[in-house]
Design a protein around this motif. Structure first.
Motif, PDB file in Angstrom:
ATOM      1  N   LEU A 190      -1.836   1.677  11.476  1.00 13.92           N
ATOM      2  CA  LEU A 190      -1.968   2.379  10.203  1.00 13.92           C
ATOM      3  C   LEU A 190      -3.091   3.415  10.290  1.00 13.92           C
ATOM      4  O   LEU A 190      -4.165   3.144  10.827  1.00 13.92           O
ATOM      5  CB  LEU A 190      -2.259   1.394   9.073  1.00 13.92           C
ATOM      6  CG  LEU A 190      -1.193   0.310   8.830  1.00 13.92           C
ATOM      7  CD1 LEU A 190      -1.578  -0.525   7.611  1.00 13.92           C
ATOM      8  CD2 LEU A 190       0.192   0.928   8.651  1.00 13.92           C
ATOM      9  N   HIS A 192      -5.807   5.600   8.462  1.00 14.29           N
ATOM     10  CA  HIS A 192      -6.630   5.578   7.259  1.00 14.29           C
ATOM     11  C   HIS A 192      -7.381   6.894   7.111  1.00 14.29           C
ATOM     12  O   HIS A 192      -7.636   7.598   8.090  1.00 14.29           O
ATOM     13  CB  HIS A 192      -7.655   4.438   7.328  1.00 14.29           C
ATOM     14  CG  HIS A 192      -7.037   3.071   7.348  1.00 14.29           C
ATOM     15  ND1 HIS A 192      -7.000   2.243   6.245  1.00 14.29           N
ATOM     16  CD2 HIS A 192      -6.424   2.385   8.343  1.00 14.29           C
ATOM     17  CE1 HIS A 192      -6.411   1.103   6.561  1.00 14.29           C
ATOM     18  NE2 HIS A 192      -6.042   1.164   7.833  1.00 14.29           N
ATOM     19  N   ARG A 194     -10.996   8.253   5.466  1.00 18.51           N
ATOM     20  CA  ARG A 194     -12.286   7.840   4.923  1.00 18.51           C
ATOM     21  C   ARG A 194     -12.602   8.692   3.697  1.00 18.51           C
ATOM     22  O   ARG A 194     -12.836   9.889   3.794  1.00 18.51           O
ATOM     23  CB  ARG A 194     -13.370   8.019   5.991  1.00 18.51           C
ATOM     24  CG  ARG A 194     -14.729   7.452   5.629  1.00 18.51           C
ATOM     25  CD  ARG A 194     -15.730   7.720   6.744  1.00 18.51           C
ATOM     26  NE  ARG A 194     -15.391   6.994   7.975  1.00 18.51           N
ATOM     27  CZ  ARG A 194     -14.964   7.556   9.085  1.00 18.51           C
ATOM     28  NH1 ARG A 194     -14.792   8.872   9.128  1.00 18.51           N
ATOM     29  NH2 ARG A 194     -14.691   6.841  10.168  1.00 18.51           N
ATOM     30  N   GLY A 203      -6.233   3.758  -1.095  1.00 23.84           N
ATOM     31  CA  GLY A 203      -5.917   3.750   0.322  1.00 23.84           C
ATOM     32  C   GLY A 203      -4.932   2.650   0.639  1.00 23.84           C
ATOM     33  O   GLY A 203      -4.273   2.079  -0.252  1.00 23.84           O
ATOM     34  N   TRP A 204      -4.826   2.309   1.922  1.00 21.93           N
ATOM     35  CA  TRP A 204      -3.891   1.267   2.337  1.00 21.93           C
ATOM     36  C   TRP A 204      -4.186  -0.065   1.646  1.00 21.93           C
ATOM     37  O   TRP A 204      -3.267  -0.802   1.285  1.00 21.93           O
ATOM     38  CB  TRP A 204      -3.949   1.092   3.847  1.00 21.93           C
ATOM     39  CG  TRP A 204      -3.087   2.031   4.617  1.00 21.93           C
ATOM     40  CD1 TRP A 204      -3.469   2.991   5.485  1.00 21.93           C
ATOM     41  CD2 TRP A 204      -1.636   2.085   4.595  1.00 21.93           C
ATOM     42  NE1 TRP A 204      -2.384   3.652   6.008  1.00 21.93           N
ATOM     43  CE2 TRP A 204      -1.238   3.109   5.484  1.00 21.93           C
ATOM     44  CE3 TRP A 204      -0.665   1.369   3.901  1.00 21.93           C
ATOM     45  CZ2 TRP A 204       0.100   3.426   5.702  1.00 21.93           C
ATOM     46  CZ3 TRP A 204       0.683   1.681   4.124  1.00 21.93           C
ATOM     47  CH2 TRP A 204       1.051   2.707   5.002  1.00 21.93           C
ATOM     48  N   LYS A 205      -5.446  -0.394   1.478  1.00 20.12           N
ATOM     49  CA  LYS A 205      -5.803  -1.672   0.850  1.00 20.12           C
ATOM     50  C   LYS A 205      -5.192  -1.773  -0.544  1.00 20.12           C
ATOM     51  O   LYS A 205      -4.565  -2.789  -0.896  1.00 20.12           O
ATOM     52  CB  LYS A 205      -7.321  -1.812   0.773  1.00 20.12           C
ATOM     53  CG  LYS A 205      -7.795  -3.098   0.101  1.00 20.12           C
ATOM     54  CD  LYS A 205      -9.322  -3.145   0.050  1.00 20.12           C
ATOM     55  CE  LYS A 205      -9.801  -4.396  -0.683  1.00 20.12           C
ATOM     56  NZ  LYS A 205     -11.296  -4.431  -0.743  1.00 20.12           N
ATOM     57  N   ASN A 215      -2.286  -8.237   4.449  1.00 20.82           N
ATOM     58  CA  ASN A 215      -3.153  -7.304   5.161  1.00 20.82           C
ATOM     59  C   ASN A 215      -2.634  -7.064   6.576  1.00 20.82           C
ATOM     60  O   ASN A 215      -2.085  -7.971   7.208  1.00 20.82           O
ATOM     61  CB  ASN A 215      -4.579  -7.850   5.212  1.00 20.82           C
ATOM     62  CG  ASN A 215      -5.230  -7.856   3.848  1.00 20.82           C
ATOM     63  OD1 ASN A 215      -4.944  -7.006   3.014  1.00 20.82           O
ATOM     64  ND2 ASN A 215      -6.111  -8.821   3.614  1.00 20.82           N
ATOM     65  N   THR A 220      -5.789   0.199  13.810  1.00 20.60           N
ATOM     66  CA  THR A 220      -6.024   1.205  12.768  1.00 20.60           C
ATOM     67  C   THR A 220      -6.713   2.432  13.361  1.00 20.60           C
ATOM     68  O   THR A 220      -7.429   2.339  14.362  1.00 20.60           O
ATOM     69  CB  THR A 220      -6.907   0.643  11.638  1.00 20.60           C
ATOM     70  OG1 THR A 220      -8.190   0.294  12.175  1.00 20.60           O
ATOM     71  CG2 THR A 220      -6.265  -0.581  11.010  1.00 20.60           C
ATOM     72  N   THR A 222      -8.923   5.901  11.822  1.00 27.43           N
ATOM     73  CA  THR A 222      -9.563   6.420  10.617  1.00 27.43           C
ATOM     74  C   THR A 222     -10.009   7.856  10.837  1.00 27.43           C
ATOM     75  O   THR A 222     -10.611   8.185  11.862  1.00 27.43           O
ATOM     76  CB  THR A 222     -10.772   5.553  10.219  1.00 27.43           C
ATOM     77  OG1 THR A 222     -10.347   4.194  10.046  1.00 27.43           O
ATOM     78  CG2 THR A 222     -11.381   6.051   8.919  1.00 27.43           C
ATOM     79  N   TYR A 226      -7.330  14.317   5.058  1.00 29.75           N
ATOM     80  CA  TYR A 226      -5.885  14.162   5.178  1.00 29.75           C
ATOM     81  C   TYR A 226      -5.247  15.178   6.116  1.00 29.75           C
ATOM     82  O   TYR A 226      -4.128  14.953   6.585  1.00 29.75           O
ATOM     83  CB  TYR A 226      -5.235  14.240   3.789  1.00 29.75           C
ATOM     84  CG  TYR A 226      -5.357  12.936   3.036  1.00 29.75           C
ATOM     85  CD1 TYR A 226      -4.436  11.908   3.245  1.00 29.75           C
ATOM     86  CD2 TYR A 226      -6.385  12.713   2.135  1.00 29.75           C
ATOM     87  CE1 TYR A 226      -4.552  10.706   2.571  1.00 29.75           C
ATOM     88  CE2 TYR A 226      -6.509  11.510   1.460  1.00 29.75           C
ATOM     89  CZ  TYR A 226      -5.585  10.510   1.678  1.00 29.75           C
ATOM     90  OH  TYR A 226      -5.700   9.313   1.030  1.00 29.75           O
ATOM     91  N   ALA A 229      -5.564  13.358   9.381  1.00 28.25           N
ATOM     92  CA  ALA A 229      -4.704  12.177   9.357  1.00 28.25           C
ATOM     93  C   ALA A 229      -3.228  12.561   9.448  1.00 28.25           C
ATOM     94  O   ALA A 229      -2.441  11.905  10.139  1.00 28.25           O
ATOM     95  CB  ALA A 229      -4.963  11.379   8.084  1.00 28.25           C
TER      96      ALA A 229
END
Length: 306
Positions: A190, A192, A194, A203-205, A215, A220, A222, A226, A229
């Protein structure tokens, strides 16, 4: 500034190097040829190194001369550009606005659409600023801020641009292999971003919790914004929690694909707010009207992540 020679010496050197002749340089600068020659000698004395090899005819720049030429061309070019911008802005201040937004919004949504605003308002000039913190806010010189959240904000004039939503996106082959199974995200790499907690971007969480998914146990990656990303997702590095404002165009081109069953709305939109002023400028109102219409067209466009 004591580390720099007088600007007139650099201007004379630039003209001689660029035109290849002291005669042509003297004509351009409207000074005598001996004056140009004296300026070059003075600059060489200041540097402690020859700038031209005078043992050949015509004289050729030395290595030091070429190094200085690259620097002066760049520096004088930037000065000239800045002066042109300042003069243009001073003469057309009422037709210039500055917009603050995130780097992702600027790169993927706003900038590709600005030509439509110029078509509507041909004499307008728009500067776009993406603050380092990626948290658009009003500061000196900012006329309009584009912000994400449940809104609206309390500035003098705020319009809703479009509703935002999120969805897992990645290279088409990777997404196809998941066969729409959101639970499989737990084993995928995944991507992410920051972001400061204060800016409100889930975010993903938050996404996994909203979808009732466990989870992740996969690797991951980070990134700071964007744009980085999204490039990682395009390069096949993993799956990104994509947003309409950033990824809709790339999805329509087929360079990324979305798990359409995974579309989620967090109840937030993009809003355009104008700073409160005693005498609102007409161009600001024109921009707000345009971006509201552009957002409505975006909402009506349909397709993935709509």
């Amino acid at each position: 500034m004591s580390r720099l020679p007088p600007l007139r010496l650099l201007i004379a050197f630039d003209a001689v190097h660029r035109l290849g002749s002291m005669r042509l340089a003297s004509a351009e600068l409207n000074v005598t040829r001996p004056a140009v020659s004296q300026s070059i000698r003075a600059l060489e004395d200041w540097l402690g190194a020859p700038l031209f090899d005078r043992s050949v005819k015509p004289a050729r720049p030395t290595d030091a001369g070429e190094r200085l030429a690259r620097a002066t061309q760049s520096g004088l070019g930037q000065i000239a550009s800045a002066i042109e911008d300042i003069r243009a802005s001073a003469g057309h201040a009422d037709r210039h606005i500055t917009v603050s937004c995130t780097i992702g919004m600027a790169t993927y949504w706003l900038m590709p659409r600005l030509s439509a605003f110029y078509a509507r308002v041909p004499d307008a000039m728009v500067s776009v600023q993406a603050p380092p913190s990626d948290m658009p806010a009003f500061s000196a010189g900012i006329d309009v801020a584009l912000r994400f959240g449940p809104g609206p904000w309390q500035e003098s004039d705020t319009v809703r641009v479009f509703e935002e939503c999120a969805c897992p996106v990645g290279q088409p082959e990777r997404i196809k292999a998941l066969n729409g199974d959101l639970a499989a995200l737990s084993t995928q790499p995944l991507i992410h971003v920051r972001t400061p907690a204060a800016n409100g971007w889930p975010g993903w969480k938050e996404y996994l919790a909203a979808k009732g998914l466990r989870n992740p146990i996969g690797p991951t990656l980070t990134f700071d914004n964007y744009v980085q990303a999204t490039q990682a997702a395009l390069d096949g590095k993993g799956i990104l929690l994509g947003w309409r404002s950033i990824n809709a165009g790339i999805l329509s081109e087929g360079r990324l694909a979305a798990i359409e069953q995974g579309i989620h709305k967090f109840g937030s939109s993009y809003w355009a707010s104008a700073i409160a002023t005693p005498n609102p400028r007409p161009l600001v109102r024109e921009f707000l009207d345009w971006i509201r219409d552009a957002g409505s067209d975006f909402d009506r466009s349909g397709g993935m992540m709509s």
